[in-house]
Design a protein around this motif. Sequence first.
Motif, PDB file in Angstrom:
ATOM      1  N   UNK A 122      -6.341   9.014 -16.399  1.00  0.00           N
ATOM      2  CA  UNK A 122      -5.363   8.414 -17.289  1.00  0.00           C
ATOM      3  C   UNK A 122      -3.972   9.011 -17.158  1.00  0.00           C
ATOM      4  N   UNK A 123      -3.854  10.115 -16.445  1.00  0.00           N
ATOM      5  CA  UNK A 123      -2.536  10.760 -16.276  1.00  0.00           C
ATOM      6  C   UNK A 123      -2.074  10.746 -14.815  1.00  0.00           C
ATOM      7  N   UNK A 124      -3.024  10.882 -13.892  1.00  0.00           N
ATOM      8  CA  UNK A 124      -2.693  10.931 -12.466  1.00  0.00           C
ATOM      9  C   UNK A 124      -3.129   9.640 -11.787  1.00  0.00           C
ATOM     10  N   UNK A 125      -2.374   9.238 -10.769  1.00  0.00           N
ATOM     11  CA  UNK A 125      -2.726   8.065  -9.973  1.00  0.00           C
ATOM     12  C   UNK A 125      -2.585   8.393  -8.494  1.00  0.00           C
ATOM     13  N   UNK A 164      -9.471   1.669  -0.644  1.00  0.00           N
ATOM     14  CA  UNK A 164      -8.650   1.827  -1.845  1.00  0.00           C
ATOM     15  C   UNK A 164      -9.450   2.045  -3.133  1.00  0.00           C
ATOM     16  N   UNK A 165     -10.726   2.409  -3.013  1.00  0.00           N
ATOM     17  CA  UNK A 165     -11.457   2.834  -4.197  1.00  0.00           C
ATOM     18  C   UNK A 165     -10.985   4.235  -4.581  1.00  0.00           C
ATOM     19  N   UNK A 166     -10.862   4.472  -5.878  1.00  0.00           N
ATOM     20  CA  UNK A 166     -10.338   5.760  -6.341  1.00  0.00           C
ATOM     21  C   UNK A 166     -11.316   6.436  -7.298  1.00  0.00           C
ATOM     22  N   UNK A 167     -11.191   7.753  -7.357  1.00  0.00           N
ATOM     23  CA  UNK A 167     -11.996   8.543  -8.280  1.00  0.00           C
ATOM     24  C   UNK A 167     -11.173   9.738  -8.708  1.00  0.00           C
ATOM     25  N   UNK A 168     -11.346  10.134  -9.977  1.00  0.00           N
ATOM     26  CA  UNK A 168     -10.519  11.206 -10.531  1.00  0.00           C
ATOM     27  C   UNK A 168     -11.371  12.242 -11.256  1.00  0.00           C
ATOM     28  N   UNK A 169     -10.894  13.467 -11.263  1.00  0.00           N
ATOM     29  CA  UNK A 169     -11.490  14.480 -12.115  1.00  0.00           C
ATOM     30  C   UNK A 169     -11.247  14.089 -13.575  1.00  0.00           C
TER      31      UNK A 169
END
Length: 122
Positions: A65-68, A55-60
């Motif tokens: 702050x907008x997508x989960x 359940x570790x997450x990473x985002x572009x």
Amino acid sequence: QVQLLESGGGLVQPGGSLRLSCAASGTIFSIYAMRWYRQAPGKQRELVATITSGDSTNYADSVKGRFTISRDNSKNTVSLQMNSLKPEDTAVYYCNADISRPDLISHRFRYWGQGTQVTVSS
């Protein structure tokens, strides 16, 4: 065989929200990292978000702050909640997962869904 099937795309106005879902089905032993990619017309496919089996997450940077991204291991699904959508988020969104099969549990195969269109426009 393993299949990934996305759903939830559509047309939304700027500032709106959409939730994408992707379900994995077939002969699955275990699912590891799951990801969402997107590809806009004339552009390369880009990684949007990743969630590991822990359940570790990473985002572009463009979606932080907008997508989960989230996953439900009991249902073999991954979701992408998209808020505050912008026209530049318009793209075909693809899910992707690293999956091992019962006949070869030591190997992780990477599977892709067929994509779902997201259009952000007024």
